[in-house]
Structure formats: C-alpha cells, structure tokens
Scaffold this motif. Sequence first.
Motif, PDB file in Angstrom:
ATOM      1  N   GLY A 153       0.812  -1.051  -0.020  1.00  0.00           N
ATOM      2  CA  GLY A 153      -0.009  -0.080  -0.030  1.00  0.00           C
ATOM      3  C   GLY A 153       0.873   1.175  -0.065  1.00  0.00           C
ATOM      4  N   ASP A 154       1.761   1.219   0.800  1.00  0.00           N
ATOM      5  CA  ASP A 154       2.704   2.321   0.838  1.00  0.00           C
ATOM      6  C   ASP A 154       3.340   2.620  -0.643  1.00  0.00           C
ATOM      7  OD1 ASP A 154       2.386   3.073   3.287  1.00  0.00           O
ATOM      8  OD2 ASP A 154       4.136   2.099   4.304  1.00  0.00           O
ATOM      9  N   VAL A 155       4.103   1.643  -1.166  1.00  0.00           N
ATOM     10  CA  VAL A 155       4.623   1.806  -2.468  1.00  0.00           C
ATOM     11  C   VAL A 155       3.736   2.139  -3.360  1.00  0.00           C
ATOM     12  CG1 VAL A 155       5.750   0.489  -4.206  1.00  0.00           C
ATOM     13  CG2 VAL A 155       6.311  -0.176  -1.935  1.00  0.00           C
ATOM     14  N   GLU A 156       2.453   1.721  -3.429  1.00  0.00           N
ATOM     15  CA  GLU A 156       1.525   2.310  -4.586  1.00  0.00           C
ATOM     16  C   GLU A 156       1.165   3.390  -4.209  1.00  0.00           C
ATOM     17  OE1 GLU A 156      -1.784  -0.530  -5.331  1.00  0.00           O
ATOM     18  OE2 GLU A 156      -0.516  -2.275  -5.243  1.00  0.00           O
ATOM     19  N   ALA A 157       0.852   3.888  -3.039  1.00  0.00           N
ATOM     20  CA  ALA A 157       0.663   5.201  -2.602  1.00  0.00           C
ATOM     21  C   ALA A 157       1.573   6.301  -3.186  1.00  0.00           C
ATOM     22  CB  ALA A 157       0.385   5.629  -1.221  1.00  0.00           C
ATOM     23  N   ALA A 158       2.936   5.915  -3.133  1.00  0.00           N
ATOM     24  CA  ALA A 158       3.914   6.802  -3.375  1.00  0.00           C
ATOM     25  C   ALA A 158       3.801   6.759  -4.923  1.00  0.00           C
ATOM     26  CB  ALA A 158       5.260   6.090  -2.838  1.00  0.00           C
TER      27      ALA A 158
END
Length: 392
Positions: A289-294
């Motif tokens: 989720g963090d990677v996709e949000a970034a």
Amino acid sequence: MFHSQYAPRRAGRDDIAPAAWSPDVVASASAHAARAEEDRRLDPETVRLLTEAGFPRYFVPRALGGTEGTFTDLVTAVAGVADADASAAWCAALWAAHSRFAAYLPPQGQHDLWSAGPDVRIAAAVTPSGGAEPVPGGWTLGGEWECLSGVDFADWALLAARDPRADGPAVRLHAVPRSDFTVRDSWHSTGLRATGSNTVVVNAAFVPDHRSFLMADLMNGASGPGRTRCHTVPAQLVGGIVFAASALGAARHALEVWSRWAAARLRADHAASGRDTLALHRTLARSAGDVEAAGLLLRSAALRADLDGVTERAVASNRRDAAAATNLLVKAVERLFRTGGVHARSGEGELQRCWRDVHTIAAHGVLDPEAAANAYAEAVLTEPKESSLVTT
C-alpha cells in the motif's frame, strides 16, 4: 512569481520514453547490477542501452534532434529501470535532467553540445565549487567538483561556480567537454554505489561565454530561444519527482524480492503459527500500500508539472509530494528489511541493496521533508485570501 509563456502539452503515446518498455535495458541493468555495485560504476553495455533508449536526448530541444519529453513518462521510465537497478536508473534520470539544464545555454553553446547528435551524456555539479575568472570572450575555470553521477561515461560536464563580478551570490553553470576535465575516483557511498558519482578536476580550462548561463534562470524556469514547456519550469517543480522515481522502482523490486521469500517460507513451514502468518500478511499489505501510494503521488506531481499552470503553490505541492512519496518508500522498504529474515538481509542480497539505495536517495537534499513542508506551508498560508481554499 513563476510563470510560463507556453501552454501545457498533454502527454501522448509519442512522448513516452522508449526505456519505459525496453526489455533490453531492464535485462542488462538487472544482469549487471551486482557487479556494477562492486565496481562502483555501471557496466558499459548498460550505459550503451540507456543511451540508445533515449535518456540523454530526453529533454534535448527537438530542433537539435531531441525528444522534449514529459515528466510523467520520465518518472515511469526511470522507475521501470530502477526495478532492475536503482543506480542505472539514477544515472539515466540525471542524464535526462541535465539535457534540460543544458537547454539554458545560448544557441551556440547548444550547438557545441548537440551538433553531432542528441545522444550526449551530461554530468553536472550544481553546488558552486572551484573558481571562474572572467577573461576576454569567456571564463577560465579551475578546481574540483564532487558527486557527479555517471561522470565516467559523460561527454560533457556542467559545473557551477560563483561569478566574482556579481555583487550578490550569483552562480553560473559552465559546460566543459570531456577533454578538459579528469575524474578522480572518490565515490564510496552506502547506496547507489554503481552511480560512480566521482569528483571532477579542471585545470585552467577556457569556457567561452556561449557555454555558460546563470543558475537563477534554471531555478526560475526562464524562457529563452528554443525552450518549450519541459524546459521553462522551475527546477524545484520537477527535481524531487525525478530523484524519487529511482526510489519508487527500488522499493517495487524490494517488495517483489520479499514476496518471493515470504511465499517460500510459508510453503516450507507448514507448522507456522497463525500469528506468524498474519504478521507476514500484514507486512505485505502495508508495504504494498505504501509503495502504490507513493507511485500515485509521484504520478500526480508529474502530471502537475506537465499540464498545470506554473505557480508558487504548484512548486510547493510537488516538493511536498516528492518528499512524502519518498518517506512512504523508506517506510515500506524498512518494514520489508526488518521482517525479511537473515538470508533476505545478507550482504549479497537484492533486498539489502534496495534498502541501501532507497535510504541513500531519501538523504538527498532535494527530498528533505522539513524543507518541503516549510515551503508548502509558506505557499499556502501566504496566498491571497480568495484562493486559500484551493487544493492541489
């Protein structure tokens, strides 16, 4: 106040960097990543393929054979290469960015660089160093400049030096051909080891006036002969997102490596407790989720750079989003690294390399979260009252 005389240009299929889908570039970067890190410089084959893929010509003016590409497609392409090797992506991104810098040279200076073709690799040092003494027709340049990524393969270097004639802290960038500088091996970084960000040494080289320009023009996005939208945007509108793109690709690769390890562990350990399984699942979901949000933040910022009006608020928003995206990527990779097991964290492991690369990228001053937060708050809180509710 920042402004641009050029209308926004929508990203289209013809603008997409070839590297965004070039399997040869990715395959070479991946195959040579470990050895390149050991050698502290990219493999020549990878450099050749990055050049053929169009990174050095990416922001070269079309009149000189360049692409004049979009920032949206550059972020996509750089992240794609970084999924194989962040160092290769970092050099590729900077070769592209530095062709944008060189578009600020007067027409004769641009001709000197690109008359034989647009595939010219340019290294740059934008921190003033060395010395530039005015002489008839130009400058005598001498001294040392540190941390020029990809300089071992550079055809030219852009070197910043203070203008001794100016009353204030005026800085000029000087274009110096490879024949006028030497490279000293000085790069021993924790991460991005293969970028070969070594030191350039210049000994009393003559730089004609037409190979020099004011740093302030680049920072403010000044208009000029042959410059289009991709050139006349303030440096801080786009600098952070270009750097963060390499961290995005590295974090995606770390997630892939960790996911393979976690799947193998769960298959092998049939007796794993529900708590252990849940912990792995939670780590995967949170990090993904963090990677996709970034990635979404960086794409949004790149689209803003390509399509929106150039304002103080837009510049501050992009600085905010680049720093925020990088912070998310650091959190994601740190979480993966801490839960990845002894073998995943070994000195030769891909996960460790990604961890070191992402942390090194995040340490760059352009991605400083405190400076970005201050710039954003100042832009928002000092806006005219009637526009204070506008969001970006």
